[in-house]
Motif scaffolding. Sequence first.
Motif, PDB file in Angstrom:
ATOM      1  N   MET A 196       0.643  -1.195  -0.264  1.00  0.00           N
ATOM      2  CA  MET A 196       0.448   0.061  -0.417  1.00  0.00           C
ATOM      3  C   MET A 196       1.459   1.332   0.123  1.00  0.00           C
ATOM      4  N   GLN A 197       1.936   1.275   0.880  1.00  0.00           N
ATOM      5  CA  GLN A 197       2.870   2.224   0.939  1.00  0.00           C
ATOM      6  C   GLN A 197       3.663   3.172  -0.686  1.00  0.00           C
ATOM      7  N   SER A 198       3.840   1.446  -1.584  1.00  0.00           N
ATOM      8  CA  SER A 198       4.159   1.491  -2.589  1.00  0.00           C
ATOM      9  C   SER A 198       4.248   1.359  -3.576  1.00  0.00           C
ATOM     10  N   ALA A 199       2.515   2.053  -3.935  1.00  0.00           N
ATOM     11  CA  ALA A 199       0.961   2.287  -4.446  1.00  0.00           C
ATOM     12  C   ALA A 199       0.502   3.553  -4.536  1.00  0.00           C
ATOM     13  N   GLN A 200       1.062   4.265  -5.767  1.00  0.00           N
ATOM     14  CA  GLN A 200      -0.741   5.590  -6.355  1.00  0.00           C
ATOM     15  C   GLN A 200      -1.441   5.482  -6.347  1.00  0.00           C
ATOM     16  N   LEU A 201      -1.980   4.333  -5.921  1.00  0.00           N
ATOM     17  CA  LEU A 201      -3.382   4.087  -5.984  1.00  0.00           C
ATOM     18  C   LEU A 201      -3.969   2.869  -5.028  1.00  0.00           C
ATOM     19  N   VAL A 202      -5.131   2.918  -4.011  1.00  0.00           N
ATOM     20  CA  VAL A 202      -5.428   2.058  -3.741  1.00  0.00           C
ATOM     21  C   VAL A 202      -6.304   1.443  -3.766  1.00  0.00           C
ATOM     22  N   LEU A 203      -7.025   0.411  -3.783  1.00  0.00           N
ATOM     23  CA  LEU A 203      -8.635   0.008  -3.632  1.00  0.00           C
ATOM     24  C   LEU A 203      -8.834  -0.752  -2.610  1.00  0.00           C
ATOM     25  N   VAL A 204      -9.509  -0.576  -2.169  1.00  0.00           N
ATOM     26  CA  VAL A 204      -9.140  -1.175  -0.203  1.00  0.00           C
ATOM     27  C   VAL A 204     -10.870  -1.810   0.092  1.00  0.00           C
ATOM     28  N   ASP A 205     -10.650  -2.806   0.900  1.00  0.00           N
ATOM     29  CA  ASP A 205     -11.984  -3.110   1.445  1.00  0.00           C
ATOM     30  C   ASP A 205     -13.032  -2.144   2.226  1.00  0.00           C
ATOM     31  N   GLY A 206     -13.432  -1.613   1.390  1.00  0.00           N
ATOM     32  CA  GLY A 206     -14.661  -1.194   2.080  1.00  0.00           C
ATOM     33  C   GLY A 206     -15.663  -1.791   2.851  1.00  0.00           C
ATOM     34  N   THR A 207     -15.861  -2.713   2.842  1.00  0.00           N
ATOM     35  CA  THR A 207     -17.229  -3.139   3.398  1.00  0.00           C
ATOM     36  C   THR A 207     -18.120  -2.885   4.348  1.00  0.00           C
ATOM     37  N   LEU A 261      -5.452   3.782   6.144  1.00  0.00           N
ATOM     38  CA  LEU A 261      -5.527   4.540   5.267  1.00  0.00           C
ATOM     39  C   LEU A 261      -5.254   6.081   5.640  1.00  0.00           C
ATOM     40  N   ASP A 262      -4.877   6.297   6.638  1.00  0.00           N
ATOM     41  CA  ASP A 262      -3.949   7.220   7.383  1.00  0.00           C
ATOM     42  C   ASP A 262      -2.509   8.079   7.152  1.00  0.00           C
ATOM     43  N   THR A 263      -2.323   6.094   7.457  1.00  0.00           N
ATOM     44  CA  THR A 263      -0.968   6.031   7.321  1.00  0.00           C
ATOM     45  C   THR A 263      -0.206   6.285   6.079  1.00  0.00           C
ATOM     46  N   LEU A 264      -0.975   6.361   4.732  1.00  0.00           N
ATOM     47  CA  LEU A 264       0.003   6.601   3.258  1.00  0.00           C
ATOM     48  C   LEU A 264       0.235   8.194   2.500  1.00  0.00           C
ATOM     49  N   PRO A 265       0.994   8.033   2.285  1.00  0.00           N
ATOM     50  CA  PRO A 265       1.858   9.185   1.983  1.00  0.00           C
ATOM     51  C   PRO A 265      -0.115  10.285   1.080  1.00  0.00           C
ATOM     52  N   ARG A 266      -0.210  11.633   1.531  1.00  0.00           N
ATOM     53  CA  ARG A 266      -1.090  12.262   1.151  1.00  0.00           C
ATOM     54  C   ARG A 266      -1.082  12.436  -0.411  1.00  0.00           C
ATOM     55  N   THR A 267       0.041  11.756  -1.054  1.00  0.00           N
ATOM     56  CA  THR A 267      -0.064  11.812  -2.788  1.00  0.00           C
ATOM     57  C   THR A 267      -1.285  10.677  -3.146  1.00  0.00           C
ATOM     58  N   THR A 268      -1.270   9.602  -2.508  1.00  0.00           N
ATOM     59  CA  THR A 268      -1.609   8.424  -2.841  1.00  0.00           C
ATOM     60  C   THR A 268      -3.325   8.434  -2.548  1.00  0.00           C
ATOM     61  N   ARG A 269      -3.905   8.183  -4.050  1.00  0.00           N
ATOM     62  CA  ARG A 269      -5.037   8.456  -4.389  1.00  0.00           C
ATOM     63  C   ARG A 269      -5.481   6.914  -3.316  1.00  0.00           C
ATOM     64  N   ALA A 304     -18.895  12.100   5.510  1.00  0.00           N
ATOM     65  CA  ALA A 304     -17.840  13.525   5.435  1.00  0.00           C
ATOM     66  C   ALA A 304     -16.424  12.744   6.462  1.00  0.00           C
ATOM     67  N   VAL A 305     -17.035  11.810   7.208  1.00  0.00           N
ATOM     68  CA  VAL A 305     -15.561  11.405   8.010  1.00  0.00           C
ATOM     69  C   VAL A 305     -14.547  11.837   6.813  1.00  0.00           C
ATOM     70  N   ILE A 306     -15.106  10.088   5.831  1.00  0.00           N
ATOM     71  CA  ILE A 306     -13.605   9.561   5.010  1.00  0.00           C
ATOM     72  C   ILE A 306     -13.279  10.925   4.670  1.00  0.00           C
ATOM     73  N   ARG A 307     -14.246  11.698   3.836  1.00  0.00           N
ATOM     74  CA  ARG A 307     -13.985  12.328   2.961  1.00  0.00           C
ATOM     75  C   ARG A 307     -13.127  13.141   3.139  1.00  0.00           C
ATOM     76  N   ALA A 308     -13.139  14.408   4.678  1.00  0.00           N
ATOM     77  CA  ALA A 308     -12.275  15.055   5.051  1.00  0.00           C
ATOM     78  C   ALA A 308     -11.248  14.155   5.078  1.00  0.00           C
ATOM     79  N   ARG A 309     -10.717  12.815   4.694  1.00  0.00           N
ATOM     80  CA  ARG A 309      -9.083  12.261   5.213  1.00  0.00           C
ATOM     81  C   ARG A 309      -9.084  12.150   4.080  1.00  0.00           C
ATOM     82  N   GLY A 310      -9.502  12.421   2.539  1.00  0.00           N
ATOM     83  CA  GLY A 310      -9.046  12.360   1.574  1.00  0.00           C
ATOM     84  C   GLY A 310      -9.345  10.861   0.818  1.00  0.00           C
ATOM     85  N   ILE A 311     -10.459  10.240   1.360  1.00  0.00           N
ATOM     86  CA  ILE A 311     -10.869   8.957   1.327  1.00  0.00           C
ATOM     87  C   ILE A 311     -11.862   8.399   0.235  1.00  0.00           C
ATOM     88  N   GLU A 312     -11.862   8.448  -1.110  1.00  0.00           N
ATOM     89  CA  GLU A 312     -13.286   8.551  -1.881  1.00  0.00           C
ATOM     90  C   GLU A 312     -13.839   7.094  -1.754  1.00  0.00           C
TER      91      GLU A 312
END
Length: 307
Positions: A211-222, A260-268, A289-297
Amino acid sequence: MKIQILGSGAGGGLPQWNCNCTNCTSARHGAGEVRPRTQSSIAVSENGIDWILINASPDLLAQLRAHPELQPARAIRDSGIAAVVLIDAQIDHVTGLLMLRERTTPLPLYACRPVFDDLSSGFPIVPLLSHYCGVERNEITLNEPFAIPAAKGIRFTAIEIDSKAPPYSPRRAASAPGDNIGLLIENVASGTRAFYAPGLTSASSAVREAMQSAQLVLVDGTFWRSTEMIDLGLSDKEAADMGHLAQCGHDGTPGMVQLLDTLPRTTRKVLIHINNTNPILNHHSAEHAVIRARGIEVAHDGMHFQV
C-alpha cells in the motif's frame, strides 16, 4: 495503464434483491442519496483494447453492457476480455466465469492453487467450463511477479492477505496461503503502481508495504462498523468473522480509516466492495463526511483511473 471499476458493491450488490435496509430502499426508488452498485470487479488494460478482468462478478453481463470498451467488435465473435485473474474463490467473485462460456477459445484463468482446488471441487466451475470454452489454467505463486501476454507492460504480484476462504471451502475455518490475495499492479514503463484488495481482515507488513508503494489503493470498504450487521439484526457475525476490516476501529484495533491515514498524502485512497448496509454509501451521511475529510473516496461503478 488504465483501470476501470466495473462493480463496487459487496456480495448482493445495491440494492440487494431481498433487502429493504435504508440504503437499498433509497437505491431502489432512485431518491438520489444512494447510487446503485453491481458486485465487485475491476478491469485493467495497457492499451485500452485488451482487458484483464480481475474477478468475474455475477453481474458481469450488465457490467459489460455498461462498458462498451470491453467489447471492441473486431470480429463477428469478439471480446476485450483477454484473461481473468481471481483473488479468491468467493461466489461473488467467480460466478461470472459461467457467463464467458461462449468464448471460442479456452479462457486464460489466473489463480492460486487453493482457489483452483475450490473451483474444481466444492464449486466446480473449472470442470464445468471444460464442457464449453475450456480453461487455460495459469497458477499464481505468491510474491512472484507475473505478466499476461495481452498486457505485457503490466506486472502483477500476488500478496497474501488475511481473510476467509469461501463458506463452501474445507478451509473456511483455517485459510491456507493463496486462498485470498491482494494484487499489486505495476505499470512497467513508468513504475507506477495500484494495489487492489477488496477483502482484508487485517494488514500484514507485506500488505502495508504494498500500500505504501502504490499511487492508487482500492481496498476493503465493506463495513463501517465491526458490528454493523449485528446492530441491524441481519447477522450474528462481526466484520472480521466474514473476512473484513471495518472502517472504524474496534476493541482497540485500528480500522481501515486509520490504516489509510498512514499512507502518503499523494496516494489516491478508494474504498471498494461496499456492503449495502454501509452508511458511507449515502453521500449526505456523517460517515461519508468523515472519510471525505480524510481524503478517502467511495468507489462507484464506472470510475476509471490512469496509473
